[in-house]
Structure formats: C-alpha cells, structure tokens
Design an enzyme around this catalytic site. Structure first.
Site, PDB file in Angstrom:
ATOM      1  CG  HIS A  14      35.240  10.041   0.219  1.00 50.27           C
ATOM      2  ND1 HIS A  14      35.234   8.584   0.521  1.00 50.27           N
ATOM      3  CD2 HIS A  14      35.757   9.863  -0.902  1.00 50.27           C
ATOM      4  CE1 HIS A  14      35.851   7.916  -0.033  1.00 50.27           C
ATOM      5  NE2 HIS A  14      36.158   8.615  -1.399  1.00 50.27           N
ATOM      6  CD  GLU A  37      36.306   4.921  -2.776  1.00 49.55           C
ATOM      7  OE1 GLU A  37      36.641   6.066  -3.202  1.00 49.55           O
ATOM      8  OE2 GLU A  37      36.637   4.648  -1.893  1.00 49.55           O
ATOM      9  CG  HIS A  39      35.934   9.172  -6.578  1.00 50.08           C
ATOM     10  ND1 HIS A  39      37.315   9.513  -6.328  1.00 50.08           N
ATOM     11  CD2 HIS A  39      35.865   8.745  -5.164  1.00 50.08           C
ATOM     12  CE1 HIS A  39      37.676   9.436  -5.234  1.00 50.08           C
ATOM     13  NE2 HIS A  39      36.930   8.637  -4.562  1.00 50.08           N
TER      14      HIS A  39
HETATM   15  C1  LIG Z   1      41.139   3.799  -3.019  1.00 57.68           C
HETATM   16  C2  LIG Z   1      41.630   5.033  -2.157  1.00 57.68           C
HETATM   17  C3  LIG Z   1      40.813   6.352  -2.223  1.00 57.68           C
HETATM   18  C4  LIG Z   1      39.471   5.854  -1.443  1.00 57.68           C
HETATM   19  O1  LIG Z   1      38.665   6.616  -1.171  1.00 57.68           O
HETATM   20  O2  LIG Z   1      39.601   4.920  -0.725  1.00 57.68           O
HETATM   21  C5  LIG Z   1      40.276   6.469  -3.751  1.00 57.68           C
HETATM   22  O3  LIG Z   1      39.302   7.087  -3.930  1.00 57.68           O
HETATM   23  S1  LIG Z   1      41.575   6.541  -4.856  1.00 57.68           S
HETATM   24  C6  LIG Z   1      40.971   7.149  -6.169  1.00 57.68           C
HETATM   25  C7  LIG Z   1      41.659   6.931  -7.559  1.00 57.68           C
HETATM   26  N1  LIG Z   1      41.539   5.426  -7.900  1.00 57.68           N
HETATM   27  C8  LIG Z   1      40.563   5.247  -9.135  1.00 57.68           C
HETATM   28  O4  LIG Z   1      40.186   6.139  -9.489  1.00 57.68           O
HETATM   29  C9  LIG Z   1      40.380   3.592  -9.457  1.00 57.68           C
HETATM   30  C10 LIG Z   1      39.357   3.656 -10.438  1.00 57.68           C
HETATM   31  N2  LIG Z   1      39.684   4.466 -11.647  1.00 57.68           N
HETATM   32  C11 LIG Z   1      40.027   3.648 -12.755  1.00 57.68           C
HETATM   33  O5  LIG Z   1      39.826   2.535 -12.879  1.00 57.68           O
HETATM   34  C12 LIG Z   1      40.295   4.733 -14.067  1.00 57.68           C
HETATM   35  O6  LIG Z   1      40.787   5.944 -13.349  1.00 57.68           O
HETATM   36  C13 LIG Z   1      39.284   5.021 -15.119  1.00 57.68           C
HETATM   37  C14 LIG Z   1      38.596   3.513 -15.743  1.00 57.68           C
HETATM   38  C15 LIG Z   1      37.811   5.396 -14.411  1.00 57.68           C
HETATM   39  C16 LIG Z   1      39.690   5.833 -16.152  1.00 57.68           C
HETATM   40  O7  LIG Z   1      40.766   5.320 -16.641  1.00 57.68           O
HETATM   41  P1  LIG Z   1      41.661   6.075 -17.770  1.00 57.68           P
HETATM   42  O8  LIG Z   1      41.815   7.644 -17.013  1.00 57.68           O
HETATM   43  O9  LIG Z   1      42.608   5.401 -17.947  1.00 57.68           O
HETATM   44  O10 LIG Z   1      40.904   6.020 -19.036  1.00 57.68           O
HETATM   45  P2  LIG Z   1      40.346   7.160 -19.801  1.00 57.68           P
HETATM   46  O11 LIG Z   1      41.074   8.581 -19.695  1.00 57.68           O
HETATM   47  O12 LIG Z   1      40.530   6.714 -21.368  1.00 57.68           O
HETATM   48  O13 LIG Z   1      38.802   7.354 -19.557  1.00 57.68           O
HETATM   49  C17 LIG Z   1      38.017   6.511 -20.086  1.00 57.68           C
HETATM   50  C18 LIG Z   1      36.762   7.378 -20.089  1.00 57.68           C
HETATM   51  O14 LIG Z   1      36.123   7.733 -18.840  1.00 57.68           O
HETATM   52  C19 LIG Z   1      36.153   8.921 -18.504  1.00 57.68           C
HETATM   53  N3  LIG Z   1      36.700   9.387 -17.086  1.00 57.68           N
HETATM   54  C20 LIG Z   1      37.959   8.984 -16.745  1.00 57.68           C
HETATM   55  N4  LIG Z   1      37.815   9.132 -15.559  1.00 57.68           N
HETATM   56  C21 LIG Z   1      36.667   9.699 -15.031  1.00 57.68           C
HETATM   57  C22 LIG Z   1      36.386  10.220 -13.750  1.00 57.68           C
HETATM   58  N5  LIG Z   1      36.877  10.218 -12.533  1.00 57.68           N
HETATM   59  N6  LIG Z   1      34.955  10.523 -13.910  1.00 57.68           N
HETATM   60  C23 LIG Z   1      34.095  10.571 -15.052  1.00 57.68           C
HETATM   61  N7  LIG Z   1      34.644   9.918 -16.215  1.00 57.68           N
HETATM   62  C24 LIG Z   1      35.720   9.657 -16.224  1.00 57.68           C
HETATM   63  C25 LIG Z   1      37.079   9.736 -19.691  1.00 57.68           C
HETATM   64  O15 LIG Z   1      36.505  10.912 -19.893  1.00 57.68           O
HETATM   65  C26 LIG Z   1      36.902   8.797 -20.754  1.00 57.68           C
HETATM   66  O16 LIG Z   1      35.709   9.164 -21.140  1.00 57.68           O
HETATM   67  P3  LIG Z   1      35.611   9.398 -22.985  1.00 57.68           P
HETATM   68  O17 LIG Z   1      34.202   9.812 -23.156  1.00 57.68           O
HETATM   69  O18 LIG Z   1      36.293   8.067 -23.627  1.00 57.68           O
HETATM   70  O19 LIG Z   1      36.693  10.344 -23.341  1.00 57.68           O
HETATM   71 CO   LIG Z   2      37.700   7.998  -2.641  1.00 60.00          CO
END
Ligand SMILES: CC[C@H](C(=O)O)C(=O)SCCNC(=O)CCNC(=O)[C@H](O)C(C)(C)COP(=O)(O)OP(=O)(O)OC[C@H]1O[C@@H](n2cnc3c(N)ncnc32)[C@H](O)[C@@H]1OP(=O)(O)O
Ligand SMILES: [Co+2]
Length: 147
Positions: free
Chosen positions: A8, A136, A87
């Site tokens: 997905h 993911e 993602h």
């Molecule tokens: C599990 C249920 C369901 C499924 O399919 O089964 C799902 O998919 S649930 C989806 C939601 N859960 C998650 O996303 C868990 C994993 N995500 C994380 O651990 C955090 O969101 C993380 C680490 C990706 C980002 O954490 P946070 O937002 O607190 O950090 P920052 O905002 O400081 O981001 C750090 C850096 O990463 C870039 N970033 C953040 N999110 C994304 C993204 N989705 N795609 C690409 N890049 C991302 C952000 O821009 C920052 O970059 P920088 O250059 O430092 O500004």
């Molecule tokens: Co998902």
C-alpha cells in the site's frame, strides 16, 4: 532479502471524512473498510482500493489521520497541512529475516516489529536511509490479503 509486492501507499490526511469523500467521489475508488482506530499506532486508518487492469491486481491507498498530537503522522501533517504521501509499504515473506537484512546493511529500523493495520508483523525503516521515503516492511499475510 526477497522483496514482495508493494502492499500500500500510506497517505497522511488531516481529516479522514474529507479524504474518504475525495477518493470515493472524485477518484471513484472503492472504500473497502470503515475507518478504524489503531490507538497503539496513534492513527485512524481507512483502506481504499483502486482497480487493476488487464486482469492484474489493483492497488491500495492507506488513509491515515492522527488520533492525537502525539501521533507519528501529527508532525507530518503539521509540515504538510493538506496531507500527502507519507510512506510506502512492501511485503516480504519473512519479517525477521528482513529486519536482520536491513540492520545488516546499516539502515535504521524505527521501533519494534509490531502488528500493523493488515494484521501482520511490520516495521519501518527511516526515510533518511531510504532515499527520503519512509518505508514500511510488512510480512505477507499467510491467508491472502486481510484487506
Ligand atoms: C502501522 C499501522 C499502519 C500500517 O500500515 O500497518 C501504518 O502505516 S501507521 C503509519 C504511522 N506510523 C509511522 O509512521 C511510524 C514510523 N514513523 C516514525 O517513526 C516517525 O514518523 C519518523 C521517525 C519517520 C519521523 O519522526 P518525527 O516526525 O518525529 O521526526 P521529524 O519530523 O524530526 O523528521 C525527521 C526527518 O525525517 C523527515 N520525515 C519525517 N517523516 C517523514 C516521512 N513520512 N517521509 C519522509 N521524510 C520524513 C523529516 O522531514 C525530517 O527531515 P529533516 O530533513 O531533518 O527536516
Ligand atoms: Co502503512
């Protein structure tokens, strides 16, 4: 590691009802679940399927909205108020072997392997190690797609 199909596209949205209406009414996609909460993941989820072609399987958009300000998608929505591509999820036959593989090639795994929205084990790999795409990894459902 043996890579499977793309399961997905995860799409973060500020408002679930608005997003469902868009995919149903504007895009003509099939909303295949009622929205459901995954409190342990901090998100509300709704699956939308798009049709395949020439007999091939269609694709799936996973709509995600934050359950609260601590949700992992809350920060994304703050930076992307209209929502956006959050993602991508790929399937693998063995989640444990996949986790060892990504760790072995120096990719940062985000948190524990846990049960995802499709009812199978998943983990995430940091976007900064995946060409900017939060990725993911999900174990292929043993009894066919759950949704
Ligand atoms: C599990 C249920 C369901 C499924 O399919 O089964 C799902 O998919 S649930 C989806 C939601 N859960 C998650 O996303 C868990 C994993 N995500 C994380 O651990 C955090 O969101 C993380 C680490 C990706 C980002 O954490 P946070 O937002 O607190 O950090 P920052 O905002 O400081 O981001 C750090 C850096 O990463 C870039 N970033 C953040 N999110 C994304 C993204 N989705 N795609 C690409 N890049 C991302 C952000 O821009 C920052 O970059 P920088 O250059 O430092 O500004
Ligand atoms: Co998902």
């Amino acid at each position: 590691m043996k890579l499977g199909r793309m399961n997905h596209l995860g799409y973060a949205v500020p408002d679930m009802d608005t997003a469902i209406a868009h995919y149903r009414d504007v895009m003509g996609a099939e909303v295949i679940t009622e929205p459901f909460d995954l409190p342990e993941q901090g998100v509300k989820v709704c699956f939308v399927n798009t049709p395949g072609h020439d007999g091939t399987e269609g694709t799936q958009v996973e709509l995600l909205s934050p359950l609260d300000e601590n949700s992992p998608v809350a920060g994304f929505i703050a930076k992307n108020p209209l929502g956006g591509q959050h993602h991508v999820c790929f399937e693998v036959p063995d989640i444990g072997a996949a986790r060892e593989y990504f760790e072995g090639v120096g990719k940062r795994i985000l948190g524990p392997t846990r049960i995802g929205a499709h009812g199978t084990p998943i983990f995430f790999v940091h976007p900064k190690d995946m060409l900017g795409m939060l990725t993911e990894i999900m174990e292929t459902p043993k009894n066919g797609p759950a949704h």
